[in-house]
Design a protein around this motif. Structure first.
Motif, PDB file in Angstrom:
ATOM      1  N   ASP A   1       3.975  22.606  25.884  1.00  0.00           N
ATOM      2  CA  ASP A   1       5.133  22.152  25.089  1.00  0.00           C
ATOM      3  C   ASP A   1       4.788  20.959  24.211  1.00  0.00           C
ATOM      4  O   ASP A   1       5.446  20.715  23.208  1.00  0.00           O
ATOM      5  N   LYS A   2       3.746  20.216  24.560  1.00  0.00           N
ATOM      6  CA  LYS A   2       3.300  19.076  23.735  1.00  0.00           C
ATOM      7  C   LYS A   2       1.907  19.341  23.177  1.00  0.00           C
ATOM      8  O   LYS A   2       1.152  18.412  22.901  1.00  0.00           O
ATOM      9  N   LYS A   3       1.582  20.607  23.006  1.00  0.00           N
ATOM     10  CA  LYS A   3       0.275  20.997  22.439  1.00  0.00           C
ATOM     11  C   LYS A   3      -0.880  20.348  23.201  1.00  0.00           C
ATOM     12  O   LYS A   3      -1.864  19.894  22.611  1.00  0.00           O
TER      13      LYS A   3
ATOM     14  N   ALA B   1      -1.121  17.493  24.528  1.00  0.00           N
ATOM     15  CA  ALA B   1      -1.354  16.053  24.278  1.00  0.00           C
ATOM     16  C   ALA B   1      -1.726  15.398  25.608  1.00  0.00           C
ATOM     17  O   ALA B   1      -1.142  15.685  26.654  1.00  0.00           O
TER      18      ALA B   1
ATOM     19  N   SER C   1      -3.769  18.360  21.187  1.00  0.00           N
ATOM     20  CA  SER C   1      -3.325  17.569  20.027  1.00  0.00           C
ATOM     21  C   SER C   1      -3.775  16.124  20.146  1.00  0.00           C
ATOM     22  O   SER C   1      -3.310  15.268  19.392  1.00  0.00           O
TER      23      SER C   1
ATOM     24  N   ASN D   1      -4.634  12.329  21.996  1.00  0.00           N
ATOM     25  CA  ASN D   1      -3.901  11.383  22.855  1.00  0.00           C
ATOM     26  C   ASN D   1      -2.400  11.534  22.638  1.00  0.00           C
ATOM     27  O   ASN D   1      -1.938  11.704  21.506  1.00  0.00           O
ATOM     28  N   ASP D   2      -1.637  11.454  23.711  1.00  0.00           N
ATOM     29  CA  ASP D   2      -0.178  11.490  23.582  1.00  0.00           C
ATOM     30  C   ASP D   2       0.258  10.290  22.743  1.00  0.00           C
ATOM     31  O   ASP D   2      -0.001   9.148  23.110  1.00  0.00           O
ATOM     32  N   LEU D   3       0.912  10.566  21.621  1.00  0.00           N
ATOM     33  CA  LEU D   3       1.226   9.471  20.693  1.00  0.00           C
ATOM     34  C   LEU D   3       2.352   8.588  21.234  1.00  0.00           C
ATOM     35  O   LEU D   3       2.411   7.406  20.897  1.00  0.00           O
TER      36      LEU D   3
ATOM     37  N   PRO E   1      -5.573  23.954  17.673  1.00  0.00           N
ATOM     38  CA  PRO E   1      -5.870  22.577  17.282  1.00  0.00           C
ATOM     39  C   PRO E   1      -6.721  21.827  18.311  1.00  0.00           C
ATOM     40  O   PRO E   1      -6.549  22.005  19.518  1.00  0.00           O
TER      41      PRO E   1
ATOM     42  N   VAL F   1      -7.432  17.925  18.123  1.00  0.00           N
ATOM     43  CA  VAL F   1      -7.186  16.752  17.278  1.00  0.00           C
ATOM     44  C   VAL F   1      -7.646  15.487  18.004  1.00  0.00           C
ATOM     45  O   VAL F   1      -7.569  15.404  19.231  1.00  0.00           O
ATOM     46  N   GLY F   2      -8.098  14.510  17.222  1.00  0.00           N
ATOM     47  CA  GLY F   2      -8.449  13.200  17.774  1.00  0.00           C
ATOM     48  C   GLY F   2      -9.516  13.322  18.833  1.00  0.00           C
ATOM     49  O   GLY F   2     -10.614  13.858  18.604  1.00  0.00           O
TER      50      GLY F   2
ATOM     51  N   MET G   1      -8.565  24.467  14.542  1.00  0.00           N
ATOM     52  CA  MET G   1      -8.336  23.395  13.560  1.00  0.00           C
ATOM     53  C   MET G   1      -8.775  22.069  14.204  1.00  0.00           C
ATOM     54  O   MET G   1      -8.136  21.589  15.122  1.00  0.00           O
TER      55      MET G   1
ATOM     56  N   PHE H   1      -8.032   9.362  12.779  1.00  0.00           N
ATOM     57  CA  PHE H   1      -7.905   7.999  13.310  1.00  0.00           C
ATOM     58  C   PHE H   1      -7.467   7.018  12.234  1.00  0.00           C
ATOM     59  O   PHE H   1      -6.522   6.257  12.423  1.00  0.00           O
TER      60      PHE H   1
ATOM     61  N   LEU I   1      -3.995   7.156  11.209  1.00  0.00           N
ATOM     62  CA  LEU I   1      -3.053   6.557  12.165  1.00  0.00           C
ATOM     63  C   LEU I   1      -3.229   5.039  12.245  1.00  0.00           C
ATOM     64  O   LEU I   1      -2.710   4.399  13.159  1.00  0.00           O
TER      65      LEU I   1
ATOM     66  N   PHE J   1       5.069   9.236  12.774  1.00  0.00           N
ATOM     67  CA  PHE J   1       4.909  10.511  13.487  1.00  0.00           C
ATOM     68  C   PHE J   1       6.173  10.814  14.293  1.00  0.00           C
ATOM     69  O   PHE J   1       6.683  11.932  14.263  1.00  0.00           O
TER      70      PHE J   1
ATOM     71  N   ARG K   1       8.930  11.937  12.173  1.00  0.00           N
ATOM     72  CA  ARG K   1       8.547  13.106  11.376  1.00  0.00           C
ATOM     73  C   ARG K   1       8.593  12.798   9.880  1.00  0.00           C
ATOM     74  O   ARG K   1       9.191  13.522   9.085  1.00  0.00           O
TER      75      ARG K   1
HETATM   76  N1  COA Z   1       1.404  13.317  21.263  1.00  0.00           N
HETATM   77  C1  COA Z   1       2.651  13.556  21.689  1.00  0.00           C
HETATM   78  N2  COA Z   1       3.345  14.653  21.339  1.00  0.00           N
HETATM   79  C2  COA Z   1       2.754  15.525  20.518  1.00  0.00           C
HETATM   80  C3  COA Z   1       1.449  15.337  20.027  1.00  0.00           C
HETATM   81  C4  COA Z   1       0.760  14.168  20.441  1.00  0.00           C
HETATM   82  N3  COA Z   1      -0.489  13.907  20.067  1.00  0.00           N
HETATM   83  N4  COA Z   1       1.135  16.378  19.233  1.00  0.00           N
HETATM   84  C5  COA Z   1       2.188  17.201  19.233  1.00  0.00           C
HETATM   85  N5  COA Z   1       3.166  16.689  20.001  1.00  0.00           N
HETATM   86  C6  COA Z   1       4.466  17.270  20.292  1.00  0.00           C
HETATM   87  C7  COA Z   1       5.387  17.255  19.065  1.00  0.00           C
HETATM   88  O1  COA Z   1       6.042  15.986  18.943  1.00  0.00           O
HETATM   89  C8  COA Z   1       6.325  18.379  19.420  1.00  0.00           C
HETATM   90  O2  COA Z   1       7.216  17.913  20.402  1.00  0.00           O
HETATM   91  P1  COA Z   1       8.792  18.360  20.351  1.00  0.00           P
HETATM   92  O3  COA Z   1       8.777  19.866  20.416  1.00  0.00           O
HETATM   93  O4  COA Z   1       9.363  17.714  21.562  1.00  0.00           O
HETATM   94  O5  COA Z   1       9.316  17.841  19.039  1.00  0.00           O
HETATM   95  C9  COA Z   1       5.420  19.399  20.111  1.00  0.00           C
HETATM   96  O6  COA Z   1       4.297  18.651  20.589  1.00  0.00           O
HETATM   97  C10 COA Z   1       4.910  20.478  19.199  1.00  0.00           C
HETATM   98  O7  COA Z   1       4.246  19.855  18.094  1.00  0.00           O
HETATM   99  P2  COA Z   1       4.348  20.392  16.588  1.00  0.00           P
HETATM  100  O8  COA Z   1       3.857  19.311  15.693  1.00  0.00           O
HETATM  101  O9  COA Z   1       5.730  20.901  16.338  1.00  0.00           O
HETATM  102  O10 COA Z   1       3.331  21.617  16.652  1.00  0.00           O
HETATM  103  P3  COA Z   1       2.522  22.274  15.433  1.00  0.00           P
HETATM  104  O11 COA Z   1       1.955  23.538  15.974  1.00  0.00           O
HETATM  105  O12 COA Z   1       3.357  22.334  14.197  1.00  0.00           O
HETATM  106  O13 COA Z   1       1.314  21.249  15.141  1.00  0.00           O
HETATM  107  C11 COA Z   1      -0.488  19.750  15.744  1.00  0.00           C
HETATM  108  C12 COA Z   1       0.333  20.999  16.133  1.00  0.00           C
HETATM  109  C13 COA Z   1      -1.416  19.419  16.892  1.00  0.00           C
HETATM  110  C14 COA Z   1      -1.296  20.065  14.482  1.00  0.00           C
HETATM  111  C15 COA Z   1       0.485  18.598  15.433  1.00  0.00           C
HETATM  112  O14 COA Z   1       1.399  18.495  16.512  1.00  0.00           O
HETATM  113  C16 COA Z   1      -0.175  17.247  15.284  1.00  0.00           C
HETATM  114  O15 COA Z   1      -0.812  16.986  14.282  1.00  0.00           O
HETATM  115  N6  COA Z   1       0.014  16.369  16.284  1.00  0.00           N
HETATM  116  C17 COA Z   1      -0.450  14.995  16.229  1.00  0.00           C
HETATM  117  C18 COA Z   1      -1.925  14.931  16.473  1.00  0.00           C
HETATM  118  C19 COA Z   1      -2.441  13.520  16.475  1.00  0.00           C
HETATM  119  O16 COA Z   1      -2.277  12.765  15.536  1.00  0.00           O
HETATM  120  N7  COA Z   1      -3.066  13.159  17.611  1.00  0.00           N
HETATM  121  C20 COA Z   1      -3.590  11.850  17.873  1.00  0.00           C
HETATM  122  C21 COA Z   1      -4.949  11.693  17.288  1.00  0.00           C
HETATM  123  S1  COA Z   1      -5.635  10.119  17.655  1.00  0.00           S
END
Ligand code: COA
Length: 257
Positions: A22-24, A26, A62, A64-66, A102, A104-105, A124, A129, A132, A245, A248
């Motif tokens: 649910d949080k990809k 994270a 995705s 670290n949990d943001l 994905p 990420v990070g 992907m 960094f 952010l 973030f 949104r």
């Molecule tokens: N930390 C906390 N929550 C996150 C998260 C993260 N890194 N990445 C995604 N989520 C959450 C979203 O807030 C969303 O929560 P919600 O349904 O309660 O609103 C849920 O996960 C789904 O994410 P969403 O963005 O809708 O999915 P997507 O398929 O469109 O995109 C990603 C997926 C990974 C590309 C996108 O979520 C993203 O770019 N996330 C941030 C990544 C990031 O910057 N990470 C830190 C790097 S240091």
């Protein structure tokens, strides 16, 4: 909380699957701590010959949990994320990663410390960094320019450009790009099991020798990046990026000198 990381020990393989769809996937502090514990236990357990890290068929992580970054920013060398990455960095046994969707990070950074990496073609990968208000982490500022050249590393680490699994394989970040998430998981598992059939001390010696050159320099860079990352997390620039973030919206860095 603990079921956000699934751990399975079978046929000499420790499989760690990130499981927070649910949080990809994270990564929270609790998940990092669990991963660190599992890796340390695997290194001490003679029955485990290799480790497989995956996030399932659709998403690796995705990053670290943001929300955690805002509420409980990692405090440095004693933080859960540092424990996890240190356990990965110090692991004597081979680690194989399977990446679909994905990464990420830290999801991309950690791949630089795995021994084999399999990706789905349409994965992907991204290290946003600087986007952010943060800085490269855990050795990536040293490893990536050496692996890819300065020009391409700048695109990935300073502009935070995303790249595909196909590109990751072409650039040598991954061993192979496969056609689907399931094919990627299957291939990674097959290769991890292959390690399990080899002589374990010979595998560990080969890994140690291959990773020895430049290791002290890498450690020094990791510490420098870690200290800076912690400072940057508490900076007004990062606060703007993280709240953007959550809200949104695009971050606005125009007020910063
Ligand atoms: N930390 C906390 N929550 C996150 C998260 C993260 N890194 N990445 C995604 N989520 C959450 C979203 O807030 C969303 O929560 P919600 O349904 O309660 O609103 C849920 O996960 C789904 O994410 P969403 O963005 O809708 O999915 P997507 O398929 O469109 O995109 C990603 C997926 C990974 C590309 C996108 O979520 C993203 O770019 N996330 C941030 C990544 C990031 O910057 N990470 C830190 C790097 S240091």
């Amino acid at each position: 909380m603990s079921d956000h990381v699934l751990a399975d020990r079978n046929s000499g393989l420790l499989s760690l699957q990130l499981n927070r769809p649910d949080k990809k996937n994270a990564l929270t502090r609790a998940m990092y701590s669990r991963l660190a514990e599992e890796l340390e236990a695997a290194d001490a357990d003679p029955a485990i010959r290799a480790v497989l890290i995956s996030g399932g068929e659709a998403c690796f992580t995705s990053g670290n949990d943001l929300a955690d970054f805002i509420q409980a920013p990692p405090s440095g060398l004693d933080s859960a994320v540092f424990s996890f990455m240190s356990a990965l960095f110090e692991l004597k046994k081979p680690v194989v990663a399977a990446v679909a969707g994905p990464a990420v990070g830290i999801g991309t950074t950690l791949l630089l410390h795995c021994d084999l990496v399999y990706v789905s073609r349409d994965a992907m990968l991204r290290m946003p960094f600087v986007n952010l208000g943060l800085c490269p982490e855990f050795g990536s500022s040293l490893i990536l320019p050496r692996l890819l050249g300065h020009a391409r590393a700048t695109q990935l680490l300073m502009l935070g450009e995303s790249f595909s699994g196909e590109q990751a394989a072409q650039w040598g970040i991954a061993n192979q790009a496969l056609g689907s998430g399931q094919a990627t998981l299957d291939k990674a598992r097959e290769m991890a099991l292959r390690f399990g059939r080899l002589a374990p001390s010979a595998v560990a010696d080969a890994k140690r020798l291959m990773r020895a050159p430049g290791r002290e320099e890498l450690r020094r860079v990791i510490e420098e990046e870690g200290a800076l990352f912690g400072q940057r997390l508490r900076s007004p620039e990062a606060a703007e990026a993280l709240s953007a973030f959550m809200q949104r919206r695009e971050p606005d860095f125009s007020r910063f000198a």
